[in-house]
Design an enzyme around this catalytic site. Sequence first.
Site, PDB file in Angstrom:
ATOM      1  N   ASN A   9      -6.324   1.786   8.203  1.00 42.97           N
ATOM      2  CA  ASN A   9      -7.530   2.549   8.550  1.00 42.97           C
ATOM      3  C   ASN A   9      -8.716   1.854   7.887  1.00 42.97           C
ATOM      4  O   ASN A   9      -8.898   1.959   6.679  1.00 42.97           O
ATOM      5  CB  ASN A   9      -7.371   3.990   8.030  1.00 42.97           C
ATOM      6  CG  ASN A   9      -8.640   4.811   8.173  1.00 42.97           C
ATOM      7  OD1 ASN A   9      -9.577   4.419   8.877  1.00 42.97           O
ATOM      8  ND2 ASN A   9      -8.682   5.955   7.509  1.00 42.97           N
ATOM      9  N   LYS A  11     -11.816   2.476   8.228  1.00 43.40           N
ATOM     10  CA  LYS A  11     -12.974   3.367   8.002  1.00 43.40           C
ATOM     11  C   LYS A  11     -14.243   2.656   8.496  1.00 43.40           C
ATOM     12  O   LYS A  11     -14.169   1.905   9.450  1.00 43.40           O
ATOM     13  CB  LYS A  11     -13.043   3.775   6.527  1.00 43.40           C
ATOM     14  CG  LYS A  11     -11.678   4.275   6.026  1.00 43.40           C
ATOM     15  CD  LYS A  11     -11.709   4.911   4.685  1.00 43.40           C
ATOM     16  CE  LYS A  11     -10.283   5.379   4.341  1.00 43.40           C
ATOM     17  NZ  LYS A  11     -10.207   6.095   3.090  1.00 43.40           N
ATOM     18  N   HIS A  98      -8.374  13.017   9.655  1.00 41.47           N
ATOM     19  CA  HIS A  98      -8.448  12.358   8.341  1.00 41.47           C
ATOM     20  C   HIS A  98      -9.277  13.229   7.389  1.00 41.47           C
ATOM     21  O   HIS A  98     -10.234  13.880   7.810  1.00 41.47           O
ATOM     22  CB  HIS A  98      -9.075  10.969   8.481  1.00 41.47           C
ATOM     23  CG  HIS A  98      -8.983  10.177   7.227  1.00 41.47           C
ATOM     24  ND1 HIS A  98      -9.879  10.336   6.194  1.00 41.47           N
ATOM     25  CD2 HIS A  98      -8.075   9.259   6.810  1.00 41.47           C
ATOM     26  CE1 HIS A  98      -9.518   9.534   5.199  1.00 41.47           C
ATOM     27  NE2 HIS A  98      -8.437   8.871   5.549  1.00 41.47           N
ATOM     28  N   GLU A 100     -11.534  12.609   5.394  1.00 41.58           N
ATOM     29  CA  GLU A 100     -12.984  12.349   5.398  1.00 41.58           C
ATOM     30  C   GLU A 100     -13.649  13.023   6.593  1.00 41.58           C
ATOM     31  O   GLU A 100     -14.801  13.466   6.510  1.00 41.58           O
ATOM     32  CB  GLU A 100     -13.239  10.830   5.385  1.00 41.58           C
ATOM     33  CG  GLU A 100     -12.923  10.243   4.013  1.00 41.58           C
ATOM     34  CD  GLU A 100     -12.425   8.810   4.030  1.00 41.58           C
ATOM     35  OE1 GLU A 100     -12.629   8.098   5.033  1.00 41.58           O
ATOM     36  OE2 GLU A 100     -11.806   8.397   3.027  1.00 41.58           O
ATOM     37  N   GLU A 170      -1.730  12.692   3.242  1.00 41.83           N
ATOM     38  CA  GLU A 170      -2.657  11.950   2.389  1.00 41.83           C
ATOM     39  C   GLU A 170      -3.323  12.898   1.400  1.00 41.83           C
ATOM     40  O   GLU A 170      -4.321  13.542   1.732  1.00 41.83           O
ATOM     41  CB  GLU A 170      -3.748  11.300   3.240  1.00 41.83           C
ATOM     42  CG  GLU A 170      -3.228  10.329   4.271  1.00 41.83           C
ATOM     43  CD  GLU A 170      -4.308   9.331   4.649  1.00 41.83           C
ATOM     44  OE1 GLU A 170      -4.080   8.139   4.443  1.00 41.83           O
ATOM     45  OE2 GLU A 170      -5.379   9.743   5.123  1.00 41.83           O
ATOM     46  N   GLY A 176      -8.513   6.340  -1.982  1.00 37.55           N
ATOM     47  CA  GLY A 176      -9.577   5.473  -2.485  1.00 37.55           C
ATOM     48  C   GLY A 176      -9.808   5.590  -3.984  1.00 37.55           C
ATOM     49  O   GLY A 176     -10.788   5.079  -4.511  1.00 37.55           O
ATOM     50  N   SER A 216      -4.079   5.252  -1.709  1.00 43.52           N
ATOM     51  CA  SER A 216      -3.913   4.157  -2.676  1.00 43.52           C
ATOM     52  C   SER A 216      -2.563   3.448  -2.582  1.00 43.52           C
ATOM     53  O   SER A 216      -1.989   3.076  -3.603  1.00 43.52           O
ATOM     54  CB  SER A 216      -4.176   4.663  -4.102  1.00 43.52           C
ATOM     55  OG  SER A 216      -5.507   5.147  -4.211  1.00 43.52           O
TER      56      SER A 216
HETATM   57  P1  PGA Z   1      -6.783   4.334   0.552  1.00 45.04           P
HETATM   58  O1  PGA Z   1      -7.128   5.205   1.859  1.00 45.04           O
HETATM   59  O2  PGA Z   1      -5.549   3.515   0.886  1.00 45.04           O
HETATM   60  O3  PGA Z   1      -7.988   3.464   0.332  1.00 45.04           O
HETATM   61  O4  PGA Z   1      -6.550   5.273  -0.553  1.00 45.04           O
HETATM   62  C1  PGA Z   1      -6.132   5.805   2.623  1.00 45.04           C
HETATM   63  C2  PGA Z   1      -6.750   6.561   3.777  1.00 45.04           C
HETATM   64  O5  PGA Z   1      -7.815   7.157   3.608  1.00 45.04           O
HETATM   65  O6  PGA Z   1      -6.195   6.583   4.894  1.00 45.04           O
END
Ligand code: PGA
Length: 254
Positions: A9, A11, A98, A100, A170, A176, A216
């Site tokens: 992803n 983003k 997601h 976000e 997640e 992140g 992560s």
């Molecule tokens: P990350 O993001 O691997 O940077 O933690 C995962 C995601 O948001 O799908």
Amino acid sequence: MRKKLVAGNWKMNKNLQEGIELTSEIINMVRDEVIGNVEVVICPPFIALSSLINLTQGQKNIKIGAQNCHQELSGAYTGEVSAAMLKSIGCQWTILGHSERRQYFGETNQLLAQKVNTALSQSLKVMYCCGETLEQRNNNEHFNIIENQVSEGLFHLSAEVMKNMVIAYEPVWAIGTGVTASTEQAQEIHAFIRDLLVEKYGNETAQSLRILYGGSVKPDNAVELFSQKDIDGGLIGGAALQSRSFTEIVKAAQ
Ligand code: PGA
């Protein structure tokens, strides 16, 4: 046997040229024979979809997906992209829900149920995300939150359709942040989600559906996470922005 799936992803990262470069590197590093039993889905920003779909034509195990789509098929929704448009460019997948999107764009389980229907109506495959915040986990609400997200967003679907869904767990506190859920924490929630599916749809459907872990994931923790019984791959954010770390994670899923 569920086929492992590793999705990247991106983003709101990478312009078109950078996206083409990164995808070309991934294609070169992750040859079909190397990842015969892993499915790879790259989810760039909308503007890169068409080019990357062309670039990956003929790649058996590498597909391109969107990060979101609108709940309506067309209409006066300035700035939005519909599932029908994604279908028209040969896009096969979309992420929905997601954290976000939930957090910054106010997407609710009810809205996501509509988005899921619309995406499926255009034959898109859906990766549906769920996950609790740190506060919810500290208050011991995480099981309830996950149950609501999964049941309200997906449990209107038939068993036949459900089999082909992908769910991504997640935990928001791991996205992140560099903090990964421990393998025990991740497996515990994955098993909980699979139990919910068993209860609602029966064992056959529950065992067919893939549940990804995201938050992560890095080359050095991927092998252990992916070896858990109910973890069928990963949804990768930060580490998907570099070909080396992403392909190492793909290889960890073999
Ligand atoms: P990350 O993001 O691997 O940077 O933690 C995962 C995601 O948001 O799908």
